[in-house]
Design a protein around this motif. Structure first.
Motif, mmCIF file in Angstrom:
data_model
loop_
_atom_site.group_PDB
_atom_site.id
_atom_site.type_symbol
_atom_site.label_atom_id
_atom_site.label_comp_id
_atom_site.label_asym_id
_atom_site.label_seq_id
_atom_site.Cartn_x
_atom_site.Cartn_y
_atom_site.Cartn_z
ATOM 1 N N PRO A 1 -32.464 -21.318 -3.273
ATOM 2 C CA PRO A 1 -31.717 -22.073 -4.299
ATOM 3 C C PRO A 1 -30.522 -22.827 -3.707
ATOM 4 C CG PRO A 1 -32.155 -19.827 -5.030
ATOM 5 C CD PRO A 1 -32.539 -19.886 -3.584
ATOM 6 N N ASP A 2 -30.185 -23.941 -4.327
ATOM 7 C CA ASP A 2 -28.984 -24.692 -3.935
ATOM 8 C C ASP A 2 -27.773 -23.784 -4.052
ATOM 9 O OD1 ASP A 2 -30.434 -27.009 -3.475
ATOM 10 O OD2 ASP A 2 -30.035 -27.841 -5.476
ATOM 11 N N GLY A 3 -26.934 -23.798 -3.042
ATOM 12 C CA GLY A 3 -25.718 -22.999 -3.053
ATOM 13 C C GLY A 3 -25.901 -21.564 -2.602
ATOM 14 N N ALA A 4 -27.152 -21.150 -2.333
ATOM 15 C CA ALA A 4 -27.407 -19.775 -1.905
ATOM 16 C C ALA A 4 -27.072 -19.609 -0.426
ATOM 17 C CB ALA A 4 -28.873 -19.416 -2.138
ATOM 18 N N THR A 5 -26.697 -18.407 -0.057
ATOM 19 C CA THR A 5 -26.409 -18.081 1.336
ATOM 20 C C THR A 5 -27.715 -17.971 2.107
ATOM 21 O OG1 THR A 5 -24.465 -16.836 0.645
ATOM 22 C CG2 THR A 5 -25.305 -16.389 2.861
ATOM 23 N N TYR A 6 -27.793 -18.664 3.248
ATOM 24 C CA TYR A 6 -28.980 -18.580 4.106
ATOM 25 C C TYR A 6 -29.065 -17.179 4.704
ATOM 26 C CZ TYR A 6 -32.497 -19.345 7.564
ATOM 27 O OH TYR A 6 -33.643 -19.224 8.295
ATOM 28 N N PHE A 7 -30.290 -16.675 4.907
ATOM 29 C CA PHE A 7 -30.445 -15.348 5.513
ATOM 30 C C PHE A 7 -31.571 -15.329 6.542
ATOM 31 C CE2 PHE A 7 -33.303 -15.407 1.906
ATOM 32 C CZ PHE A 7 -34.406 -14.647 2.282
ATOM 33 N N ALA A 8 -31.336 -14.559 7.590
ATOM 34 C CA ALA A 8 -32.331 -14.328 8.633
ATOM 35 C C ALA A 8 -31.875 -13.150 9.477
ATOM 36 C CB ALA A 8 -32.495 -15.563 9.522
ATOM 37 N N THR A 9 -32.838 -12.371 9.970
ATOM 38 C CA THR A 9 -32.478 -11.292 10.882
ATOM 39 C C THR A 9 -31.756 -11.921 12.066
ATOM 40 O OG1 THR A 9 -34.731 -11.458 11.787
ATOM 41 C CG2 THR A 9 -34.299 -9.644 10.273
ATOM 42 N N GLY A 10 -30.718 -11.276 12.521
ATOM 43 C CA GLY A 10 -29.890 -11.833 13.583
ATOM 44 C C GLY A 10 -28.648 -12.505 13.042
ATOM 45 N N GLY A 11 -28.575 -12.669 11.699
ATOM 46 C CA GLY A 11 -27.390 -13.227 11.070
ATOM 47 C C GLY A 11 -27.191 -14.716 11.270
ATOM 48 N N PHE A 12 -28.250 -15.463 11.431
ATOM 49 C CA PHE A 12 -28.152 -16.901 11.685
ATOM 50 C C PHE A 12 -27.782 -17.683 10.431
ATOM 51 C CE2 PHE A 12 -30.984 -15.080 14.839
ATOM 52 C CZ PHE A 12 -30.338 -15.477 15.995
#
Length: 173
Positions: free
Chosen positions: A111-122
């Motif tokens: 969603p727009d405005g959502a925090t990006y997430f990925a293992t490794g904290g990228f």
């Protein structure tokens, strides 16, 4: 007129039967592996319950499991593949397999405005891809958590196994 049985016709018939038997046997193995993946989770929290939602507003929610834990399986899949959680829920991704996996959001499918997430904290999908597998690889038995603060649909994948169909969805309501 009697049909002549040649070596070729006999082998073709045995081959077709053998293929069908092998397919059935492998299908049984798949089911067992999936069950093993579920039993491997020892979190003990009530969040591991995976009931299907069938009566919530419209067809959009149908089929989403009500859980806050997603397994990463030997079968190169997320289990369950689609979950639905309330805003503010922390979802735990648990690598229940013996091989490394990642959890990587599709940057253009959150969603727009959502925090990006990925293992490794990228902070971006490209950064996660560029660093993998030196960073962002969840080894067997490791977990990754992300708190979903924005309502909407989030799609994610495992970097090394995306081509095998290892993709998932979190619906935040």
């Amino acid at each position: 007129m009697a049909q002549k049985h040649t070596r070729r016709t006999v082998l073709q018939r045995i081959g077709a039967t053998g293929f069908a038997a092998t397919t059935l046997a492998l299908a049984g193995c798949s089911s067992q592996a999936s069950s093993d993946g579920e039993s491997g989770s020892e979190s003990g929290s009530g969040g591991t319950e995976t009931t299907e939602e069938s009566s919530s507003g419209g067809g959009e929610s149908s089929g989403a499991a009500q859980t806050d834990t997603v397994g990463m399986t030997e079968n190169l899949g997320f289990d369950p593949k689609v979950i639905e959680v309330p805003v503010g829920t922390t979802v735990t991704f648990d690598n229940t397999s013996s091989i490394g996996h990642s959890v990587t959001a599709y940057e253009d499918k959150i969603p727009d405005g959502a925090t990006y997430f990925a293992t490794g904290g990228f902070d971006s999908e490209q950064a996660a891809i560029d660093a993998y597998p030196e960073e962002g690889n969840l080894e067997a038995g490791e977990t990754y958590e992300h708190t979903f603060e924005t309502k909407g649909t989030y799609e994610y994948y495992c970097i090394p196994h995306e081509m095998n169909g290892m993709v998932g969805t979190v619906k935040v309501v």
